[in-house]
Motif scaffolding. Structure first.
Motif, PDB file in Angstrom:
ATOM      1  N   VAL A  96       0.941  -1.297  -0.034  1.00  0.00           N
ATOM      2  CA  VAL A  96       0.012  -0.066  -0.069  1.00  0.00           C
ATOM      3  C   VAL A  96       0.859   1.050  -0.092  1.00  0.00           C
ATOM      4  N   LEU A  97       0.603   1.995  -0.874  1.00  0.00           N
ATOM      5  CA  LEU A  97       1.272   3.330  -0.949  1.00  0.00           C
ATOM      6  C   LEU A  97       0.299   4.525  -0.485  1.00  0.00           C
ATOM      7  N   ASN A  98       0.748   5.255   0.324  1.00  0.00           N
ATOM      8  CA  ASN A  98      -0.129   6.716   0.625  1.00  0.00           C
ATOM      9  C   ASN A  98       0.761   7.663   0.080  1.00  0.00           C
ATOM     10  N   ARG A  99      -0.026   8.201  -0.957  1.00  0.00           N
ATOM     11  CA  ARG A  99       0.602   9.132  -1.821  1.00  0.00           C
ATOM     12  C   ARG A  99       0.722  10.469  -1.140  1.00  0.00           C
ATOM     13  N   ARG A 100      -0.170  10.923  -0.459  1.00  0.00           N
ATOM     14  CA  ARG A 100      -0.187  12.038   0.688  1.00  0.00           C
ATOM     15  C   ARG A 100       1.233  12.072   1.462  1.00  0.00           C
ATOM     16  N   THR A 101       1.414  10.975   2.223  1.00  0.00           N
ATOM     17  CA  THR A 101       2.691  10.970   3.187  1.00  0.00           C
ATOM     18  C   THR A 101       3.892  10.396   2.439  1.00  0.00           C
ATOM     19  N   GLY A 102       3.638   9.652   1.446  1.00  0.00           N
ATOM     20  CA  GLY A 102       4.774   8.671   0.587  1.00  0.00           C
ATOM     21  C   GLY A 102       5.177   7.416   1.496  1.00  0.00           C
ATOM     22  N   GLU A 103       4.306   7.253   2.353  1.00  0.00           N
ATOM     23  CA  GLU A 103       4.754   5.875   3.298  1.00  0.00           C
ATOM     24  C   GLU A 103       4.403   4.348   2.523  1.00  0.00           C
ATOM     25  N   ILE A 104       5.070   3.750   2.334  1.00  0.00           N
ATOM     26  CA  ILE A 104       4.686   2.405   1.650  1.00  0.00           C
ATOM     27  C   ILE A 104       4.855   1.273   2.895  1.00  0.00           C
ATOM     28  N   THR A 105       3.682   0.597   2.792  1.00  0.00           N
ATOM     29  CA  THR A 105       3.394  -0.558   3.806  1.00  0.00           C
ATOM     30  C   THR A 105       3.317  -1.785   3.091  1.00  0.00           C
ATOM     31  N   VAL A 106       4.025  -2.934   3.588  1.00  0.00           N
ATOM     32  CA  VAL A 106       4.039  -4.208   2.922  1.00  0.00           C
ATOM     33  C   VAL A 106       3.273  -4.993   4.099  1.00  0.00           C
ATOM     34  N   ILE A 107       2.138  -5.590   3.769  1.00  0.00           N
ATOM     35  CA  ILE A 107       1.222  -6.427   4.583  1.00  0.00           C
ATOM     36  C   ILE A 107       1.318  -8.194   4.131  1.00  0.00           C
ATOM     37  N   ASP A 108       1.653  -8.833   5.305  1.00  0.00           N
ATOM     38  CA  ASP A 108       1.890 -10.409   5.169  1.00  0.00           C
ATOM     39  C   ASP A 108       0.224 -10.746   5.444  1.00  0.00           C
ATOM     40  N   ALA A 110      -0.982 -13.519   5.482  1.00  0.00           N
ATOM     41  CA  ALA A 110      -1.129 -14.902   6.302  1.00  0.00           C
ATOM     42  C   ALA A 110      -1.479 -14.333   7.525  1.00  0.00           C
ATOM     43  N   THR A 111      -0.921 -13.200   8.069  1.00  0.00           N
ATOM     44  CA  THR A 111      -1.010 -12.741   9.478  1.00  0.00           C
ATOM     45  C   THR A 111      -1.599 -11.531   9.475  1.00  0.00           C
ATOM     46  N   LEU A 112      -1.851 -10.727   8.478  1.00  0.00           N
ATOM     47  CA  LEU A 112      -2.319  -9.464   8.440  1.00  0.00           C
ATOM     48  C   LEU A 112      -1.501  -8.584   9.344  1.00  0.00           C
ATOM     49  N   LEU A 113      -0.245  -8.654   9.299  1.00  0.00           N
ATOM     50  CA  LEU A 113       0.558  -7.796  10.006  1.00  0.00           C
ATOM     51  C   LEU A 113       1.678  -7.214   9.061  1.00  0.00           C
ATOM     52  N   ALA A 114       1.814  -5.875   9.606  1.00  0.00           N
ATOM     53  CA  ALA A 114       2.992  -5.213   8.369  1.00  0.00           C
ATOM     54  C   ALA A 114       4.446  -5.866   8.570  1.00  0.00           C
ATOM     55  N   SER A 115       4.965  -6.411   7.723  1.00  0.00           N
ATOM     56  CA  SER A 115       6.408  -6.928   7.688  1.00  0.00           C
ATOM     57  C   SER A 115       7.405  -5.936   7.333  1.00  0.00           C
ATOM     58  N   GLY A 116       6.980  -4.608   6.788  1.00  0.00           N
ATOM     59  CA  GLY A 116       7.994  -3.748   6.461  1.00  0.00           C
ATOM     60  C   GLY A 116       7.682  -2.472   5.865  1.00  0.00           C
ATOM     61  N   ARG A 117       8.084  -1.610   6.075  1.00  0.00           N
ATOM     62  CA  ARG A 117       8.028   0.001   5.917  1.00  0.00           C
ATOM     63  C   ARG A 117       9.133   0.637   5.292  1.00  0.00           C
ATOM     64  N   ARG A 118       8.836   1.639   4.226  1.00  0.00           N
ATOM     65  CA  ARG A 118       9.905   2.452   3.792  1.00  0.00           C
ATOM     66  C   ARG A 118       9.162   3.800   3.450  1.00  0.00           C
ATOM     67  N   GLN A 119       9.988   4.687   3.371  1.00  0.00           N
ATOM     68  CA  GLN A 119       9.441   6.256   3.054  1.00  0.00           C
ATOM     69  C   GLN A 119       9.853   6.609   1.379  1.00  0.00           C
ATOM     70  N   ALA A 120       8.992   7.012   0.664  1.00  0.00           N
ATOM     71  CA  ALA A 120       8.979   7.520  -0.559  1.00  0.00           C
ATOM     72  C   ALA A 120       8.590   9.097  -0.706  1.00  0.00           C
ATOM     73  N   PRO A 121       9.122   9.670  -1.764  1.00  0.00           N
ATOM     74  CA  PRO A 121       8.701  11.205  -1.759  1.00  0.00           C
ATOM     75  C   PRO A 121       7.222  11.265  -1.845  1.00  0.00           C
ATOM     76  N   PRO A 122       6.409  12.005  -1.169  1.00  0.00           N
ATOM     77  CA  PRO A 122       5.046  12.150  -1.149  1.00  0.00           C
ATOM     78  C   PRO A 122       4.722  12.826  -2.399  1.00  0.00           C
ATOM     79  N   GLY A 123       3.327  12.850  -2.853  1.00  0.00           N
ATOM     80  CA  GLY A 123       2.856  13.420  -4.184  1.00  0.00           C
ATOM     81  C   GLY A 123       2.989  12.442  -5.379  1.00  0.00           C
ATOM     82  N   ALA A 124       2.619  12.917  -6.454  1.00  0.00           N
ATOM     83  CA  ALA A 124       2.620  12.185  -7.910  1.00  0.00           C
ATOM     84  C   ALA A 124       4.083  11.558  -8.388  1.00  0.00           C
ATOM     85  N   ALA A 125       5.185  11.824  -7.648  1.00  0.00           N
ATOM     86  CA  ALA A 125       6.384  11.475  -8.276  1.00  0.00           C
ATOM     87  C   ALA A 125       6.480   9.954  -8.206  1.00  0.00           C
TER      88      ALA A 125
END
Length: 718
Positions: A96-108, A110-125
Motif C-alpha cells: 500500500v502506497l499513501n501518496r499523501r505521505t509517501g509511506e509504503i507498507t507491506v502486509i503479510d 497470512a498474518t495481516l501484520l505489517a512486515s516492512g515499511r519505507r519512505q518515498a517522496p510524497p505526491g505524484a512522483a
C-alpha cells in the motif's frame, strides 16, 4: 518403447479399448492429485483467494471484500484519515502506497501484520510496481528505480538511474520494466537476481515523447501515448506500431493494463477519451455523453469503462467509441475508481459504504464496503486475546433486596427497600466504536550518539467509549530498516533510531503515528513529524585576554643540567582497534539461481575488515545459518531457505567481547516443487480445488474405464 509412445499407440488404436485406458489413466492421475490435495489447495489460495482489497482514503483503511457474499471481511488501519491509497497485491502480500505521505507498507496476508515499511517522496512522483516477487519503487522526479525486498522493503542490489526525470514507468506481465524519460528515451529493463542489478534489454528514442507521455503495459511490451507530441508507439509486443494523432498538451490518464488491440486513455481537461484500436487512434468526446471530467479508464470484456469525476457514474464505451452499455451509477463518497482483480471489475467509491461489482455479462450488483460493526485491525501489533464476557445472571435465582444503610447508621431503625434490578440481561456488545486519534502528538530529541538517535513521543490520552488498553507508536524515515515501533500503556514512548548506514541523524525526517487500542479494536492514528538537525558542536573557548601593559621581566635562565641518565623509551603505540567499522560494504553481490538452495557470497572487504585480528563469519540472519571465513576472504557459500534471506558478514573482537555486522544483502529462494518430474502438478491449479472433489472425480473416471471395458465382453457373450 517409452511410456509416452505406449500411450500414443493405445490411443491411436481407437475404440473402447483406448477410451477405457485414457479414462483409467486420468482417474489415476486425479486420484494422485487428491492424495496431494492439501498442497494444491494451499497453492491455489496463494495464487488467488477470490477476495479483493479496496482502499478507503477518508479513513486511511484498506478493506477486504468477498465478491460472492458482497460483504467486507477485514479492515486494516494503514494510515491516518484523508489519505491517498494505492494498492498492489502479489504472492500473499499487500503493498500500500499513501501518496499523501509517501509511506509504503507491506502486509503479510497470512498474518495481516505489517512486515516492512519505507519512505518515498510524497505526491505524484512516486510509483510502486510489483512483478516476479520483487517490488520496484520509482521516483519519477529523481529518475531512479529502487529494487526492494517484498518482505522488508529494504533495498536490494543497485539503484537504477536515468540521469533525468522519468515521465512514466510500468511493468508488463512478463516482468519487464518499461520506462520513458522527459527526453523521449524508451527503455526496457530486466532485473538480474544473480548480479542484483538491471540490464538494458532495449532502448529507442521516440520523437514527440515528453514529460506528459504515459505507458500502458500488455502481456508483452507496452503502448506509448505521447499525446503532447501527437505520437503513439507500440513496442516490444511482436506487433509494433508507430502512429500519429492530434496533439493534446494536457494531463493524460491511461489505463493501468490493457489488451494489445484496445488501449484507452483519458484527457480530463478536454472531456475526451483516446482509444488505440489496432493501428487506429480515435478521439471520443465523452462530454457529450454526460462525462465532462473522465478519470482513469479500464478495459473489461472488450468494453471500455470510464469513471466520471464529479458525476457519480461510470460510462461504458465499445471499441468504436459509442455507448457500449448502461451507465453504472454510484452514490456517496468521492469520485469512483476502477479496480480490476481476479478477472472481476470493481467500482470503488472511497468513503462510501457501498460499491459496485460488474459481472462478465455487464450486469451490476451492489457491494457493502463499509461495515461499522466490523472491527478495525492494527497491522503493527498482534491482536489482543479476546476476553469472554461474564455469564448473564440466572433469572431464577432469588434476589434479596439490599438495605440502604445511609438512613439508619446503627442498623436498628427503619429501612428503605430498594427494588431489585430487572432480571432480563443484556449481552455486552461484540465490539465498540474505535478510539479517537490521540491529540497533541509531539516529538523531541532525548539523546544522541554515533550509533543511535533516541526521541521521546508524547500525546494526550485518546477519547474512547471503551477502556484503552494501550497505544502503538510507529516511526518511519530514511534510517536503516525504515521503521520502528513500540507498544506502551501510558501517553509517552521512546524510539531508538539507528544512525549507521544512512544520513538520517544529520538531516532526516521522522514521521510518527500513535494509535489507541481497546480490547476489541484499534483506533485512528494521531500523527506528527520531526526534522532531525545536525548535532551541535560548541566552538572552542576563546583564549584568555591579557590586561597588563608592562610585560614582567623574564626569569633568569636555569642553570645547565648535566646528566648521564638515559631517558625512558617512548610508550608503545596503542593497539589496533579491536573491531572494524560497523555497516561497511563487505558483500558485493550474491550469486546463484532462484531455485538453488545455496548462494555464493562475493566479498571485497575494506582494509580494516581484511586486517581484523579476530574471527569472521558469513551469517544468514533470517534462518541462523553461519559459515566461518578468514576476515580477508573474497568468496564463501552459505545455505538459503524459502522466501527472503538476509545475509551479512559478522566480525568478532579478538578478546571475545563485542561484534559488528557489515551491510546486509537480500536474496530470494523458491523451492522447485516439481524438480523436473513430468507427473508433478504445477502451481497454477485453479482456486477452490479441494481434495474431496478431486478424489470423487478420479473414482468416477476409473468407473468409466471399467464400464467401457466390460460392455464389449457382454456383447461378445450374446
Amino acid at each position: 518403447m517409452s511410456w509416452w509412445h505406449r500411450i500414443r499407440r493405445i490411443i491411436s488404436g481407437g475404440g473402447r479399448e483406448s477410451a477405457s485406458f485414457v479414462a483409467a489413466l486420468l482417474g489415476v492421475l486425479v486420484l494422485a492429485g487428491a492424495a496431494l490435495g492439501q498442497g494444491i489447495s494451499r497453492t491455489s489460495v496463494a495464487v488467488s483467494d477470490g477476495l479483493t482489497w479496496l482502499g478507503d482514503d477518508q479513513r486511511g483503511e484498506v478493506v477486504q471484500v468477498n465478491p460472492v457474499s458482497g460483504k467486507p471481511q477485514t479492515r486494516l488501519q494503514i494510515s491516518g484519515p484523508d489519505s491517498q491509497l494505492e494498492i498492489a497485491q502479489e504472492d500473499g502480500r499487500l503493498i500500500v502506497l499513501n501518496r499523501r505521505t509517501g509511506e509504503i507498507t507491506v502486509i503479510d496476508l497470512a498474518t495481516l501484520l505489517a512486515s516492512g515499511r519505507r519512505q518515498a517522496p510524497p505526491g505524484a512522483a512516486s510509483k510502486v510496481l510489483v512483478a516476479n516477487g520483487l517490488v520496484f519503487v520509482v521516483d519519477r522526479a529523481a529518475g531512479t528505480v529502487h529494487t526492494a525486498d517484498p518482505l522488508t522493503l529494504d533495498d536490494v542490489g543497485q539503484t537504477w538511474q536515468a540521469g533525468q526525470p522519468l515521465a512514466d514507468a510500468v511493468v508488463d506481465e512478463r516482468g519487464v520494466l518499461w520506462l520513458v524519460d522527459h527526453g523521449g528515451n524508451l527503455r526496457a529493463l530486466e532485473w538480474s537476481e544473480d548480479e542484483e542489478k538491471f540490464s538494458e534489454r532495449s532502448h529507442r528514442q521516440v520523437s514527440g515523447a515528453g514529460p506528459r507521455t504515459v505507458l500502458v503495459p500488455h502481456d508483452q511490451g507496452v503502448t506509448l501515448l505521447g499525446l503532447d507530441g501527437g505520437v503513439v508507439v507500440r513496442d516490444g509486443t511482436g506487433e509494433d506500431v508507430s502512429a500519429s494523432t492530434d496533439s493534446l498538451d494536457a494531463e493524460v490518464i491511461a489505463a493501468q493494463l490493457a489488451p494489445l488491440d484496445l488501449v484507452p486513455a483519458s484527457v480530463p481537461s478536454s472531456s475526451a477519451v483516446v482509444l488505440v484500436v489496432g493501428r487506429d487512434v480515435r478521439r471520443v468526446d465523452v462530454g457529450s455523453l454526460g462525462c465532462p471530467r473522465p478519470g482513469r479508464p479500464a478495459v473489461f470484456r472488450d468494453k471500455v469503462y470510464v469513471p466520471c469525476k464529479g458525476s457519480g457514474k461510470v460510462i461504458v464505451l465499445d471499441r468504436g467509441g459509442k455507448r457500449g452499455g448502461d451507465d453504472v451509477r454510484t452514490s456517496g463518497g468521492s469520485d469512483p475508481e476502477l479496480v480490476f482483480d481476479d478477472g472481476r471489475l470493481f467500482v470503488n467509491v472511497p468513503g462510501s459504504s457501498t460499491g459496485v461489482l460488474v459481472d462478465p455479462d455487464g450486469a451490476t450488483r451492489s457491494l457493502t464496503i463499509r461495515s461499522p460493526e466490523l472491527p478495525v485491525k492494527d497491522p503493527d501489533r498482534s491482536p489482543p486475546p479476546s476476553v469472554p464476557p461474564p455469564p448473564p445472571p440466572n433469572p431464577n435465582e432469588p434476589t434479596k433486596p439490599p438495605r440502604n444503610p445511609g438512613n439508619n447508621p446503627d442498623g436498628n431503625g427503619p429501612t428503605t427497600e430498594v427494588p431489585p434490578p430487572p432480571t432480563t440481561s443484556v449481552p455486552p456488545p461484540s465490539g465498540g466504536a474505535a478510539p479517537a486519534a490521540p491529540a497533541g502528538v509531539s516529538v523531541r530529541e532525548k539523546s544522541r550518539s554515533s550509533s543511535a538517535l533516541v526521541v521521546t513521543v508524547s500525546w494526550t490520552a485518546a477519547v474512547s467509549a471503551e477502556p484503552v488498553v494501550g497505544y502503538t507508536v510507529a516511526g518511519s524515515g530514511s534510517f536503516t530498516g525504515g521503521s520502528k515501533s513500540a507498544q506502551v500503556t501510558g501517553t509517552s514512548a521512546e524510539l531508538s533510531l539507528p544512525c549507521t548506514g544512512s544520513t538520517f541523524c544529520t538531516n532526516g525526517r521522522l514521521d510518527v503515528t500513535v494509535r489507541a487500542s481497546t480490547a476489541t479494536t484499534a483506533g485512528a492514528a494521531g500523527m506528527a513529524s520531526f526534522t532531525v538537525t545536525p548535532p551541535n558542536n560548541p566552538p572552542p573557548p576563546p583564549p584568555p585576554t591579557t590586561t597588563t601593559t608592562t610585560p614582567p621581566p623574564p626569569p633568569p635562565p636555569p642553570p645547565p643540567v648535566t646528566t648521564t641518565t638515559t631517558p625512558p623509551p617512548p610508550p608503545p603505540p596503542p593497539p589496533p582497534p579491536s573491531l572494524p567499522s560497523a555497516g561497511a560494504t563487505v558483500i558485493t553481490s550474491l550469486t546463484g539461481g532462484r531455485l538453488v538452495p545455496t548462494r555464493r557470497v562475493n566479498m571485497a572487504p575494506p582494509a580494516d575488515w581484511a586486517s581484523h585480528n579476530g574471527r569472521c563469519e558469513v551469517v544468514n540472519v533470517t534462518y541462523g545459518f553461519a559459515v566461518g571465513i578468514p576476515c580477508n576472504a573474497t568468496t564463501a557459500t552459505i545455505d538459503v531457505d524459502e522466501g527472503s534471506n538476509r545475509i551479512l558478514v559478522r566480525a568478532y573482537a579478538a578478546s571475545g567481547g563485542g561484534q559488528v555486522d557489515s551491510a546486509a544483502k537480500t536474496t530470494l529462494f523458491t523451492y522447485d516443487e516439481c524438480a523436473g518430474k513430468p507427473s508433478c502438478i504445477p502451481r497454477m491449479a485453479p482456486a477452490g480445488v479441494e481434495t474431496a472433489p478431486m478424489g470423487a472425480g478420479g473414482l468416477g473416471l476409473l468407473a468409466a474405464a471399467f464400464l467401457l471395458r466390460i460392455k464389449p465382453r457382454r456383447e461378445d457373450e450374446q
